[in-house]
Scaffold this motif. Structure first.
Motif, short mmCIF file in Angstrom:
data_model
loop_
_atom_site.label_atom_id
_atom_site.label_comp_id
_atom_site.label_asym_id
_atom_site.label_seq_id
_atom_site.Cartn_x
_atom_site.Cartn_y
_atom_site.Cartn_z
N ILE A 15 -3.87 -8.94 -7.34
CA ILE A 15 -4.15 -9.30 -8.73
C ILE A 15 -3.06 -10.21 -9.32
O ILE A 15 -3.37 -11.09 -10.14
N VAL A 16 -1.81 -10.06 -8.86
CA VAL A 16 -0.73 -10.88 -9.41
C VAL A 16 -0.86 -12.33 -8.92
O VAL A 16 -0.77 -13.27 -9.72
N GLU A 36 -4.42 -15.66 1.62
CA GLU A 36 -4.50 -14.21 1.72
C GLU A 36 -4.63 -13.80 3.18
O GLU A 36 -5.47 -14.32 3.90
N ALA A 37 -3.80 -12.84 3.58
CA ALA A 37 -3.78 -12.40 4.98
C ALA A 37 -5.07 -11.69 5.39
O ALA A 37 -5.54 -11.84 6.52
N GLN A 45 -2.31 -3.04 -2.66
CA GLN A 45 -2.02 -2.26 -3.88
C GLN A 45 -3.14 -2.36 -4.92
O GLN A 45 -3.58 -1.35 -5.48
N THR A 46 -3.60 -3.57 -5.14
CA THR A 46 -4.57 -3.78 -6.22
C THR A 46 -5.86 -2.99 -6.02
O THR A 46 -6.43 -2.46 -6.98
N ASN A 49 -5.38 1.41 -6.23
CA ASN A 49 -4.57 2.04 -7.28
C ASN A 49 -5.42 2.99 -8.13
O ASN A 49 -6.58 3.27 -7.80
N SER A 50 -4.85 3.49 -9.22
CA SER A 50 -5.53 4.52 -10.01
C SER A 50 -6.56 3.96 -10.98
O SER A 50 -7.29 4.72 -11.60
N VAL A 52 -6.01 2.54 -13.86
CA VAL A 52 -5.68 2.86 -15.26
C VAL A 52 -5.07 1.64 -15.96
O VAL A 52 -4.15 1.02 -15.43
N VAL A 175 0.60 -15.52 6.44
CA VAL A 175 1.73 -16.45 6.59
C VAL A 175 2.75 -15.84 7.55
O VAL A 175 3.26 -14.75 7.32
N ALA A 390 6.80 -5.79 -8.38
CA ALA A 390 5.65 -5.76 -9.30
C ALA A 390 4.88 -4.46 -9.11
O ALA A 390 3.71 -4.46 -8.75
N ALA A 394 1.84 -3.41 -13.06
CA ALA A 394 1.62 -4.84 -12.86
C ALA A 394 0.13 -5.21 -12.88
O ALA A 394 -0.23 -6.33 -13.23
N THR A 396 -2.19 -3.80 -14.85
CA THR A 396 -2.47 -3.88 -16.29
C THR A 396 -1.88 -5.17 -16.88
O THR A 396 -2.50 -5.81 -17.73
C1 LIG Z 1 -1.15 4.37 -5.62
C2 LIG Z 1 -1.00 3.32 -6.67
C3 LIG Z 1 -1.47 3.54 -7.97
C4 LIG Z 1 -1.29 2.57 -8.97
N1 LIG Z 1 -1.87 2.73 -10.19
C5 LIG Z 1 -1.83 1.72 -11.10
C6 LIG Z 1 -2.55 1.81 -12.32
O1 LIG Z 1 -3.28 2.76 -12.56
N2 LIG Z 1 -2.42 0.80 -13.21
C7 LIG Z 1 -1.63 -0.30 -12.97
O2 LIG Z 1 -1.54 -1.17 -13.83
N3 LIG Z 1 -0.98 -0.43 -11.78
C8 LIG Z 1 -1.08 0.53 -10.85
N4 LIG Z 1 -0.47 0.41 -9.65
C9 LIG Z 1 0.32 -0.80 -9.39
C10 LIG Z 1 -0.56 -2.00 -9.08
O3 LIG Z 1 -1.60 -1.68 -8.19
C11 LIG Z 1 0.32 -3.10 -8.51
O4 LIG Z 1 1.40 -3.28 -9.40
C12 LIG Z 1 -0.41 -4.43 -8.36
O5 LIG Z 1 -1.63 -4.23 -7.70
C13 LIG Z 1 0.45 -5.42 -7.62
O6 LIG Z 1 -0.35 -6.52 -7.30
P1 LIG Z 1 0.16 -7.60 -6.27
O7 LIG Z 1 -0.80 -8.73 -6.32
O8 LIG Z 1 1.61 -7.88 -6.56
O9 LIG Z 1 0.17 -6.85 -4.87
P2 LIG Z 1 -1.01 -6.58 -3.82
O10 LIG Z 1 -2.24 -6.14 -4.50
O11 LIG Z 1 -0.45 -5.68 -2.79
O12 LIG Z 1 -1.29 -8.01 -3.21
C14 LIG Z 1 -0.42 -8.63 -2.30
C15 LIG Z 1 -1.29 -9.41 -1.34
O13 LIG Z 1 -0.47 -10.19 -0.48
C16 LIG Z 1 -1.09 -10.24 0.79
N5 LIG Z 1 -0.10 -10.60 1.80
C17 LIG Z 1 0.93 -9.83 2.25
N6 LIG Z 1 1.59 -10.49 3.22
C18 LIG Z 1 0.99 -11.68 3.37
C19 LIG Z 1 1.21 -12.78 4.24
N7 LIG Z 1 2.21 -12.81 5.14
N8 LIG Z 1 0.38 -13.88 4.14
C20 LIG Z 1 -0.62 -13.88 3.23
N9 LIG Z 1 -0.89 -12.84 2.41
C21 LIG Z 1 -0.09 -11.75 2.47
C22 LIG Z 1 -1.64 -8.83 0.96
O14 LIG Z 1 -2.66 -8.78 1.95
C23 LIG Z 1 -2.12 -8.52 -0.44
O15 LIG Z 1 -3.48 -8.79 -0.62
C24 LIG Z 1 -0.62 1.35 -8.64
C25 LIG Z 1 -0.19 1.12 -7.33
C26 LIG Z 1 -0.39 2.07 -6.35
C27 LIG Z 1 0.01 1.76 -4.94
#
Ligand SMILES: Cc1cc2nc3c(=O)[nH]c(=O)nc-3n(C[C@H](O)[C@H](O)[C@H](O)COP(=O)(O)OP(=O)(O)OC[C@H]3O[C@@H](n4cnc5c(N)ncnc54)[C@H](O)[C@@H]3O)c2cc1C
Length: 416
Positions: A15-16, A36-37, A45-46, A49-50, A52, A175, A390, A394, A396
């Motif tokens: 999502i970030v 995206e891998a 993570q996205t 998660n919960s 919320v 990557v 993040a 993150a 939200t």
């Molecule tokens: C159990 C749990 C509960 C949570 N509950 C909440 C909640 O209720 N509300 C809330 O706001 N937040 C919640 N969070 C936090 C939230 O889910 C994360 O903060 C957010 O999803 C982070 O997003 P992101 O894009 O940084 O990471 P990610 O969603 O992990 O995305 C990173 C992406 O990078 C890709 N990637 C990794 N390595 C490579 C590579 N070498 N080459 C290409 N792509 C790659 C991965 O495949 C992945 O898709 C929770 C997290 C967890 C784990």
């Protein structure tokens, strides 16, 4: 995938990353690709998660978490309204289950006020039970700003906006290498001084880009190193495991019920969450995972374990929190112990009333001093931006984080 040089390559389709791509393209016409891998968006993570939408209650006033959560929350509600994505601003209660927890609940309420929450109401135990008839508490705080939604649906909608604005999303592009054109390796590239393009590759495929944004979640510190940047932190994976209330027992929880969190940890403690797609989840706990994408005890990577076990900060953290860590492992391996924790909030939940239902893994940054980094961490380097911490909230905050990174990119990148 285009053969021309992209202005920006965003690594990570969570999502970030996708929100960042969307924010950049809404203010600037440029050639952008999200790499995206996995074979889909929101795979880590996205998507685990919960669900919320956090209010902004917990975070230190003035921190990036507090500011981005409050503005991101409202922006997200508005976005879901506009796009017809289901959400429910159902509110939650945080409950003190013993008199000792009341001062911490007071502190939380103060924090919420400092962060501008208007929808809070202190409730007596009787009032709390009018809302949640089965809850055990001596005092409670209602937070009306909290809600629930499906963050995968939001990420997909963001990606739709990215494509509509001329951006690309490429799947199965893990990557695995990165260098400046003309330089043999990242180390030789001298990234700080070089203005040539990046070559980014993955199993036989490569693309070129002028600028990189690293939103790789559980792999973000590795990607930073691959780029020649020193992340200054180590990602430690903490798994959060969930149980689900059986259909017959869903009546035990109407909305969301949270404990008063332990202020020493960045995690909120196991809680009950109504899901937007139906059902009630209980969890997540927080156990050290044996692999970055380690969704169960069977997922083990010696390489991943070595990277954190050989990091000095890890042992400093372990020395401080070994007893909590053991308690979490016990609760992970013993359903009885997990249920006991849930009974602290809702005593009527019995052993057979919950079943295991999946897990998510948090990418938690750890400093060399053994401290878990609490706030979001986004750092800039020459033609690069790295998102190095993040964690929750993150998802939200994603619209606000995306706009923050887009502003950095507009200021510091070579864009036409
Ligand atoms: C159990 C749990 C509960 C949570 N509950 C909440 C909640 O209720 N509300 C809330 O706001 N937040 C919640 N969070 C936090 C939230 O889910 C994360 O903060 C957010 O999803 C982070 O997003 P992101 O894009 O940084 O990471 P990610 O969603 O992990 O995305 C990173 C992406 O990078 C890709 N990637 C990794 N390595 C490579 C590579 N070498 N080459 C290409 N792509 C790659 C991965 O495949 C992945 O898709 C929770 C997290 C967890 C784990």
């Amino acid at each position: 995938m285009s053969r021309e040089v992209y202005d920006i390559a965003v690594i990570g389709g969570g999502i970030v990353g996708v929100s960042t791509a969307r924010a950049i393209l809404s203010g600037q016409n440029c050639r952008l690709v999200v790499l995206e891998a996995e074979d889909r968006l929101a795979a880590h993570q996205t998507g685990n998660n919960s669900g919320v939408i956090h209010s902004g209650l917990y975070y230190k006033p003035g921190s990036l978490k507090a500011r981005n959560c409050v503005s991101g929350r409202d922006a997200l509600y508005a976005y879901c309204e506009e796009k017809g994505i289901p959400y429910d601003r159902c509110g939650k209660i945080v409950v003190a289950t013993s008199p000792e927890e009341i001062p911490r609940l007071d502190e939380l309420e103060k924090r919420g006020r400092a962060n501008g929450l208007q929808g809070m109401k202190r409730m007596s135990a009787e009032e709390a039970r009018e809302r949640e008839p089965h809850v055990a508490c001596v005092d409670a705080l209602l937070v009306r700003e909290t809600g629930i939604m499906d963050f995968t649906a939001v990420t997909e909608a963001f990606a739709g906006d990215v494509r509509a604005r001329g951006g690309e999303t490429v799947f199965g592009f893990r990557v695995s290498g990165l260098r400046r054109a003309g330089a043999a390796t990242a180390a030789q590239a001298g990234f700080g001084r070089d203005s040539s393009d990046f070559v980014v590759w993955s199993e036989g495929r490569e693309i070129r880009a002028k600028n990189i944004i690293n939103c790789a979640g559980l792999q973000c510190d590795r990607i930073a190193r691959l780029c020649g940047s020193d992340p200054g932190v180590q990602i430690v994976p903490f798994r959060g495991e969930y149980y689900e209330l059986t259909e017959e027992k869903r009546y035990l929880v109407k909305h969301l019920i949270y404990p008063v969190p332990d202020p020493r940890f960045p995690f909120l403690g196991v809680h009950f969450t109504r899901m937007i797609g139906g059902g009630i989840e209980a969890g997540p706990n927080a156990v050290l995972a044996l692999k970055r994408e380690g969704y169960s005890w069977r997922d083990i990577s010696l390489n991943d374990m070595l990277t954190y076990a050989t990091y000095g900060g890890f042992w400093k953290m372990a020395a401080k929190f070994w007893n909590t860590g053991f308690a979490e492992v016990h609760r992970s391996l013993s359903k009885k112990a997990f249920v006991r924790a849930l009974q602290g909030l809702v005593p009527e939940v019995g052993f057979d009333d919950v079943t295991r239902c999946g897990a998510g893994v948090r990418a938690q940054a750890l400093g060399p001093d053994g401290k878990l980094i609490d706030d979001f961490r986004i750092v800039e380097d020459a033609n690069m931006i790295h998102v190095l911490n993040a964690p929750s909230p993150a998802a939200t905050s994603s619209i606000s984080i995306g706009e923050t990174i887009a502003a950095m990119a507009h200021r510091n990148f070579r864009l036409n």
